[in-house]
Design a protein around this motif. Structure first.
Motif, short mmCIF file in Angstrom:
data_model
loop_
_atom_site.label_atom_id
_atom_site.label_comp_id
_atom_site.label_asym_id
_atom_site.label_seq_id
_atom_site.Cartn_x
_atom_site.Cartn_y
_atom_site.Cartn_z
N PRO A 11 0.94 -1.13 0.16
CA PRO A 11 -0.07 -0.05 -0.16
C PRO A 11 0.90 1.40 0.05
CG PRO A 11 0.10 -0.90 2.20
CD PRO A 11 0.71 -1.91 1.28
N ARG A 12 0.18 2.51 -0.55
CA ARG A 12 0.93 3.56 -0.51
C ARG A 12 0.09 4.62 0.47
NH1 ARG A 12 0.45 2.86 -6.61
NH2 ARG A 12 2.51 1.41 -7.20
N PHE A 13 0.55 4.56 1.52
CA PHE A 13 -0.08 5.23 2.69
C PHE A 13 0.08 6.87 2.64
CE2 PHE A 13 -0.05 1.36 5.01
CZ PHE A 13 -1.31 1.04 4.55
N THR A 14 -0.68 7.66 2.57
CA THR A 14 -0.23 9.13 2.51
C THR A 14 -0.27 9.68 3.82
OG1 THR A 14 -2.45 10.01 2.08
CG2 THR A 14 -1.12 9.59 0.22
N SER A 15 -0.56 9.21 4.86
CA SER A 15 -0.57 9.54 6.28
C SER A 15 -0.52 8.23 6.97
CB SER A 15 -1.80 10.31 6.74
OG SER A 15 -3.13 9.50 6.87
N THR A 16 0.13 8.33 8.32
CA THR A 16 0.22 7.32 9.25
C THR A 16 -0.33 7.56 10.79
OG1 THR A 16 2.55 8.01 9.59
CG2 THR A 16 2.14 6.40 8.27
N MET A 17 -0.63 6.66 11.40
CA MET A 17 -1.48 7.06 12.74
C MET A 17 -0.04 6.81 13.80
SD MET A 17 -5.07 4.71 12.88
CE MET A 17 -4.25 3.17 12.23
N ALA A 18 -0.30 7.47 14.90
CA ALA A 18 0.85 7.40 16.01
C ALA A 18 0.58 6.36 16.86
CB ALA A 18 1.16 8.61 16.54
N PHE A 19 1.51 5.67 17.20
CA PHE A 19 1.37 4.48 18.19
C PHE A 19 2.67 4.65 19.14
CE2 PHE A 19 -0.04 2.48 14.51
CZ PHE A 19 -1.19 1.85 14.79
N ASP A 20 2.04 4.47 20.80
CA ASP A 20 3.18 4.67 21.89
C ASP A 20 2.57 3.49 22.71
OD1 ASP A 20 4.93 5.26 23.83
OD2 ASP A 20 4.87 7.34 23.06
N THR A 21 3.38 3.07 23.23
CA THR A 21 3.00 1.89 24.47
C THR A 21 2.84 2.68 25.89
OG1 THR A 21 5.67 1.24 24.62
CG2 THR A 21 3.93 -0.12 23.37
N THR A 22 3.31 3.83 25.70
CA THR A 22 3.32 4.58 27.07
C THR A 22 1.95 5.27 26.82
OG1 THR A 22 5.56 4.74 27.43
CG2 THR A 22 4.37 6.32 28.48
N PRO A 23 0.96 5.50 27.64
CA PRO A 23 -0.15 6.08 27.42
C PRO A 23 -0.04 7.57 27.50
CG PRO A 23 -0.40 4.34 29.01
CD PRO A 23 0.84 4.58 28.96
#
Length: 416
Positions: free
Chosen positions: A258-270
């Motif tokens: 896939p060619r994503f034009t945006s990405t979600m952020a992830f963090d294991t620390t709330p």
């Protein structure tokens, strides 16, 4: 008299023989280890009468030499097998840009992939039915989706669009028809869309869009019917093997990364400053009561619908999510598409258009906390991203996400 004399004479002989045996020490040495005589009186008498008189003059045999083992060495130190093993603390994960995913993390979940080659295929979106419950639940494969969108249809019953990318379940369904929201969701994740069909005008709207060349219907490879239960209507019997669906995409020369034009952020620390959210209750009109309950043990939310545990029939487990997002969006009737026309030319019901573009309000629920956020989708090919009041990205927990898409006029959810 004679018998008495003979009996007396025999006793005298036995008495003399016993004296001789005692004097000579017998024909066997005593046991050097166990000197306790465990033989019964009867056994002793038998042995005494069985020894011939001639053997009484033999010297006793020498007692065997007994070598005692060395005393055991007491070691109070634990052996290597009993040493406690340290539990490794997972490294924190923080992903805030496309570069942070590298080549082996799933951009839809933030998870590290055991087989990164699966990330080179195109995501697929599958339309899954939810009503009536007696014909559609438990669903198959929905717990293995990376992302699930639950939305209302024209009559306020809900339906799912499940995005599959990181996992390949061999049984997904029941599969039903698409809605106007399915013109948007595949564009966001550069996905192919799989469905049983749709209203002709809705299907035409999707086909005329930029995703029109990646629509797959029930005649494609990977679809099959489950007709083993005659009580289930035909329209609820369509299922799919996702490996076959990806094969269909391959045959269409459309399978690529896939060619994503945006990405979600992830963090294991709330993020800080969340509000308690261990219990979430949401009502879709009068049709469905949705409950998500947080388990501190594994940090996941578990789903219940209409007071019944929501199961994925592929593994029999309760469906859960790392993130639950209650996303508010305008819901408008599209007056150009009549679902239930009248004979007089009027319309009893138009299709619903859920306007998931631009920006709006959402509740991000993760790690037992709720965060009020703004969702963004500035371009058609962008996926949802989330920011706080200052415009800073608000990260999701690593793992799958379940979107509850709702209109503004619904009652506020119960969150405790």
């Amino acid at each position: 008299m004679v018998k008495t004399f003979q009996y007396t004479f025999q006793l005298i002989l036995l008495f003399i023989l016993a004296i001789v045996l005692v004097a000579c020490g017998g024909d066997e040495a005593p046991d050097p280890v166990n000197t306790t005589n465990t033989a019964s009186p009867t056994e002793i008498a038998a042995v005494g009468t069985a020894v011939p008189a001639a053997t009484a003059t033999l010297p006793p045999t020498a007692a065997p030499t007994v070598t005692l083992p060395p005393p055991a060495v007491v070691n109070n130190e634990p052996t290597p097998t009993t040493m406690p093993t340290a539990t490794a603390t997972p490294e924190p994960v923080a992903i805030y840009s496309a570069a942070d995913f590298g080549t082996d993390r799933n951009p839809l979940t933030g998870e590290l992939m055991a087989d990164p080659s699966v990330l080179q295929r195109r995501p697929i979106a599958i339309k899954i039915s939810n009503n009536p419950a007696s014909f559609t639940r438990p669903q198959h494969g929905i717990g293995q989706a990376d992302i699930v969108f639950e939305h209302v249809t024209e009559t306020n019953i809900t339906r799912f669009t499940a995005i599959f990318y990181g996992q390949t379940p061999n049984d997904v369904g029941p599969i039903r028809s698409a809605r106007l929201i399915d013109k948007e969701l595949p564009a966001m994740y550069d996905a192919a869309i799989f469905m049983s069909g749709s209203h002709p005008l809705i299907l035409d709207a999707i086909a005329q869009s930029d995703i029109g060349d990646r629509i797959y219907r029930e005649t494609a490879v990977g679809f099959y019917r489950k007709e083993d239960d005659p009580t289930i209507p035909f329209e609820h019997t369509l299922y799919a093997d996702t490996a076959g669906l990806w094969e269909a995409v391959e045959w269409g020369n459309d399978n690529r990364a896939p060619r994503f034009t945006s990405t979600m952020a992830f963090d294991t620390t709330p993020p800080p400053d969340g509000e308690p959210a261990s219990y979430v209750e949401l009502h879709y009109s009068t049709w469905s009561k949705i409950v998500w309950e947080y388990d501190e043990g594994d940090g996941r939310y578990y789903r219940t619908v209409d007071d019944e545990i929501f199961i994925d029939d592929n593994d029999g487990k309760q469906v859960s999510a790392a993130n639950v997002i209650i996303l508010y969006a305008p819901h408008q009737f599209d007056r150009s598409i009549c679902v239930y026309p009248r004979e007089d030319g009027g319309c009893d019901l138009h299709t619903t258009e859920i306007q998931i573009w631009g920006r709006g309000y959402a509740m991000l629920i993760r790690d037992g906390q709720k965060y009020d956020v703004t969702w963004l989708r500035q371009n058609r090919s962008d996926m949802f991203t989330f920011v706080d009041d200052a415009g800073n990205p608000v990260p999701l927990q690593v793992g799958n996400t379940w979107f509850q898409v709702v209109p503004f006029y619904y009652d506020d959810p119960i969150i405790e």
